[in-house]
Scaffold this motif. Structure first.
Motif, short mmCIF file in Angstrom:
data_model
loop_
_atom_site.label_atom_id
_atom_site.label_comp_id
_atom_site.label_asym_id
_atom_site.label_seq_id
_atom_site.Cartn_x
_atom_site.Cartn_y
_atom_site.Cartn_z
N HIS A 1 34.30 22.62 39.90
CA HIS A 1 34.87 23.85 39.04
C HIS A 1 36.13 24.48 39.56
CE1 HIS A 1 34.35 27.35 36.96
NE2 HIS A 1 34.15 27.97 37.92
N LEU B 1 41.04 30.95 39.94
CA LEU B 1 39.97 31.83 40.20
C LEU B 1 40.12 33.03 41.31
CD1 LEU B 1 37.28 29.05 39.94
CD2 LEU B 1 37.84 30.61 38.11
N SER B 2 39.28 33.96 41.03
CA SER B 2 39.45 34.98 42.13
C SER B 2 38.56 34.76 43.22
CB SER B 2 38.77 36.36 41.50
OG SER B 2 37.27 36.36 41.31
N GLU C 1 34.84 34.71 42.67
CA GLU C 1 34.23 33.61 41.87
C GLU C 1 34.22 32.44 42.67
OE1 GLU C 1 36.09 34.59 37.57
OE2 GLU C 1 37.53 33.98 39.00
N PRO D 1 31.04 33.34 45.93
CA PRO D 1 30.29 34.53 45.85
C PRO D 1 29.65 35.34 47.16
CG PRO D 1 29.53 32.39 44.90
CD PRO D 1 30.99 32.39 45.47
N ASP E 1 42.11 41.12 44.69
CA ASP E 1 40.71 40.75 44.15
C ASP E 1 40.01 40.70 45.36
OD1 ASP E 1 41.91 38.37 45.61
OD2 ASP E 1 40.89 36.78 44.16
#
Length: 166
Positions: free
Chosen positions: A4, A17-18, A21, A24, A142
């Motif tokens: 991903h 992506l942050s 993300e 998690p 972020d």
């Protein structure tokens, strides 16, 4: 997760992506709890609760460099960092710890947590050397904070995307 991540990179290899993300909260907690049990003690638990900000904050951090660039920062009261270092050094530790001992021990804890989180990212990622101090570098936009309690004291883990400077 790494497939991903690789799909979420730009042509120059930067990740889109942050931090939340990519890493998690449930994954960060799982890594931290496993490390706490392995390195701090089998009966030493990191409990997911909000705590009061430390009166005398002390932080240890490592950078993660790869398609995603970010930082993992552990912050607690300096006395908690001393207790964590005692646990890392084992029961034979008696007397006062030197500041160097605390910095080495607490830095190693950040290094191990950062390494556990890096394992969730592509193999191309690597860790920077751990740093320790009262004033960690600024967090990225972020950033997210994972608040926990250890022995009744606040221990925060902050993950954020940041450009790393060497």
């Amino acid at each position: 997760m790494s497939e991903h991540l690789l799909e979420a990179t730009t042509q120059d290899g930067a990740c889109t992506l942050s931090a939340a993300e990519l890493l998690p909260e449930e994954s960060v907690r799982a890594v931290a709890e496993e490390i706490w049990l392995s390195f701090i003690g089998e009966e030493e638990f990191l409990i997911p609760l909000d705590g009061e900000a430390p009166a005398n904050p002390f932080s240890a951090w490592v950078g993660i460099d790869g398609p995603w660039r970010g930082r993992v920062v552990i912050t607690c009261d300096e006395s908690v960092a001393q207790d964590l270092t005692r646990c890392l050094l084992g029961e034979e530790t008696v007397g006062e710890l030197s500041q160097d001992d605390v910095e080495d021990g607490f830095g190693e804890l950040a290094n191990v947590v950062g390494g556990g989180l890096k394992a969730l990212l592509p193999e191309a990622s690597r860790l920077t050397l751990p740093l320790v101090g009262a004033n960690p570098p600024a967090h990225g936009e972020d950033m997210f904070v994972i608040q926990s309690i250890w022995r009744g004291q606040s221990v925060d883990i902050v993950i954020s995307s940041v450009p790393l400077q060497y």
